[in-house]
Write an enzyme that holds these catalytic residues in place. Structure first.
Site, PDB file in Angstrom:
ATOM      1  N   GLU A 185      38.740  -7.439  52.902  1.00 55.00           N
ATOM      2  CA  GLU A 185      37.247  -6.884  53.276  1.00 55.00           C
ATOM      3  C   GLU A 185      36.672  -6.479  51.903  1.00 55.00           C
ATOM      4  O   GLU A 185      37.190  -6.178  50.917  1.00 55.00           O
ATOM      5  CB  GLU A 185      37.524  -5.744  54.279  1.00 55.00           C
ATOM      6  CG  GLU A 185      38.187  -6.132  55.632  1.00 55.00           C
ATOM      7  CD  GLU A 185      37.157  -7.217  56.465  1.00 55.00           C
ATOM      8  OE1 GLU A 185      36.577  -7.822  55.914  1.00 55.00           O
ATOM      9  OE2 GLU A 185      37.537  -6.837  57.741  1.00 55.00           O
ATOM     10  N   ASP A 206      46.714 -15.420  56.957  1.00 54.75           N
ATOM     11  CA  ASP A 206      46.700 -13.920  57.599  1.00 54.75           C
ATOM     12  C   ASP A 206      47.286 -13.979  59.172  1.00 54.75           C
ATOM     13  O   ASP A 206      47.367 -14.932  59.809  1.00 54.75           O
ATOM     14  CB  ASP A 206      45.283 -13.176  57.548  1.00 54.75           C
ATOM     15  CG  ASP A 206      44.094 -14.376  57.799  1.00 54.75           C
ATOM     16  OD1 ASP A 206      44.510 -15.434  58.386  1.00 54.75           O
ATOM     17  OD2 ASP A 206      43.106 -14.085  57.389  1.00 54.75           O
ATOM     18  N   HIS A 258      34.028 -11.859  53.343  1.00 57.78           N
ATOM     19  CA  HIS A 258      35.767 -11.829  53.063  1.00 57.78           C
ATOM     20  C   HIS A 258      36.380 -13.145  52.977  1.00 57.78           C
ATOM     21  O   HIS A 258      35.867 -13.924  53.339  1.00 57.78           O
ATOM     22  CB  HIS A 258      36.485 -10.852  54.129  1.00 57.78           C
ATOM     23  CG  HIS A 258      36.529 -11.580  55.539  1.00 57.78           C
ATOM     24  ND1 HIS A 258      36.668 -10.485  56.852  1.00 57.78           N
ATOM     25  CD2 HIS A 258      36.441 -12.675  55.756  1.00 57.78           C
ATOM     26  CE1 HIS A 258      36.609 -11.364  57.832  1.00 57.78           C
ATOM     27  NE2 HIS A 258      36.681 -12.788  57.147  1.00 57.78           N
ATOM     28  N   ASN A 289      30.602 -11.081  56.012  1.00 60.26           N
ATOM     29  CA  ASN A 289      30.469  -9.996  55.026  1.00 60.26           C
ATOM     30  C   ASN A 289      31.242 -10.604  53.505  1.00 60.26           C
ATOM     31  O   ASN A 289      31.378  -9.755  52.706  1.00 60.26           O
ATOM     32  CB  ASN A 289      31.326  -8.691  55.331  1.00 60.26           C
ATOM     33  CG  ASN A 289      32.950  -8.795  55.728  1.00 60.26           C
ATOM     34  OD1 ASN A 289      33.091  -9.793  55.436  1.00 60.26           O
ATOM     35  ND2 ASN A 289      33.456  -7.667  56.179  1.00 60.26           N
TER      36      ASN A 289
HETATM   37  P1  PGA Z   1      35.288 -18.116  61.340  1.00 61.95           P
HETATM   38  O1  PGA Z   1      35.960 -16.916  60.317  1.00 61.95           O
HETATM   39  O2  PGA Z   1      35.754 -19.526  60.885  1.00 61.95           O
HETATM   40  O3  PGA Z   1      35.686 -17.797  62.572  1.00 61.95           O
HETATM   41  O4  PGA Z   1      33.707 -17.872  61.324  1.00 61.95           O
HETATM   42  C1  PGA Z   1      36.016 -17.094  59.203  1.00 61.95           C
HETATM   43  C2  PGA Z   1      36.478 -15.909  58.301  1.00 61.95           C
HETATM   44  O5  PGA Z   1      36.314 -14.745  58.848  1.00 61.95           O
HETATM   45  O6  PGA Z   1      37.141 -16.049  57.187  1.00 61.95           O
END
Ligand code: PGA
Length: 242
Positions: free
Chosen positions: A144, A67, A139, A137
């Site tokens: 999302e 992404d 995702h 959450n």
């Molecule tokens: P993070 O993000 O490794 O910065 O916690 C992970 C994600 O949102 O998939």
């Protein structure tokens, strides 16, 4: 799907770096699905060290990132393009540039960009290994809660939870982009093998949802239950309380 507590983020990151290294050294034309975020920092640090120590030829390795934020150019400090260059591609500068793929969040026509990226995955894939973090959450990528299980690469609206969680990387929350280009859930499931990492107490709830072994559209990572080869590695703090 198996959830394994490897004790610490360092142990889990080293394990995943070794798996990526092994894949690349055994198959010099491997396709790797790469992720960004805080979770992956140590993975890439260990990986760069393994690549350097062994001077692995990575010229045939093709990579696809999950992404990118909409509106951030490749050189923007917080873009995932910049993250990948800073953490991997510039530190081990032997990857072939034309084989590095990251969605262009600054593309003029984002619809065309999502189609281009999904077509690329279909033409060049599948990934031999896809690595994933997970949002608080639930995702994966920037898919999302509520994301369609059949989704392919698309422009997504980030939820308040994600904007808040990612504001730690920006000067303030208002600077966090509100949208991203993300591989979809169906795009992710095309990978042959998937490895998800989760570290820290803030990820435990999402991991506990995965431990229920029920697909729940409100917890996008549970779609991984539909895939035959998924490993999940956590540290003590993210381990489910059973
Ligand atoms: P993070 O993000 O490794 O910065 O916690 C992970 C994600 O949102 O998939």
């Amino acid at each position: 799907m198996k959830i394994t507590n490897l004790g610490s983020s360092a142990y889990a990151s080293f394990y995943v770096a070794c798996e990526l290294f092994k894949q690349m050294s055994q198959q010099p034309h491997s396709k790797l699905g790469l992720a960004t975020g805080g979770t992956m920092v140590e993975v890439y640090e260990f990986l760069v060290s393994l690549l350097q120590k062994n001077q692995l030829d990575v010229s045939g390795i093709e990579t696809f990132n999950l992404d990118e934020y909409v509106g951030l150019s490749a050189t923007h400090e917080q873009s995932y393009h910049r993250y990948m260059n800073d953490i991997l591609f510039n530190r081990y500068p032997h990857f072939t540039k034309s084989l590095i793929h990251i969605p262009d969040g600054a593309a003029e026509n984002l619809m065309e960009e999502t189609k281009r990226y999904e077509d690329l995955i279909n033409q060049k894939g599948p990934m031999d290994i896809q690595i994933l973090g997970i949002g608080e959450n639930g995702h994966i990528g920037f898919n999302e809660p509520g994301t369609d299980m059949n989704s392919t690469t698309q422009v997504v609206d980030l939820t308040d939870s994600t904007i808040n969680a990612n504001s730690r990387y920006f000067d303030n929350e208002s600077e966090v982009p509100k949208q991203a280009v993300s591989m979809g859930l169906a795009s992710i499931l095309k990978a042959k093998r998937i490895i998800l990492l989760a570290f820290g107490e803030k990820k435990r709830e999402a991991i506990e949802q995965l431990a229920k072994h029920e697909v729940n559209k409100q917890v996008p990572a549970t779609i991984l239950l539909a895939h035959p080869d998924v490993e999940i590695y956590v540290d003590d703090a993210a381990a489910p309380r059973l």
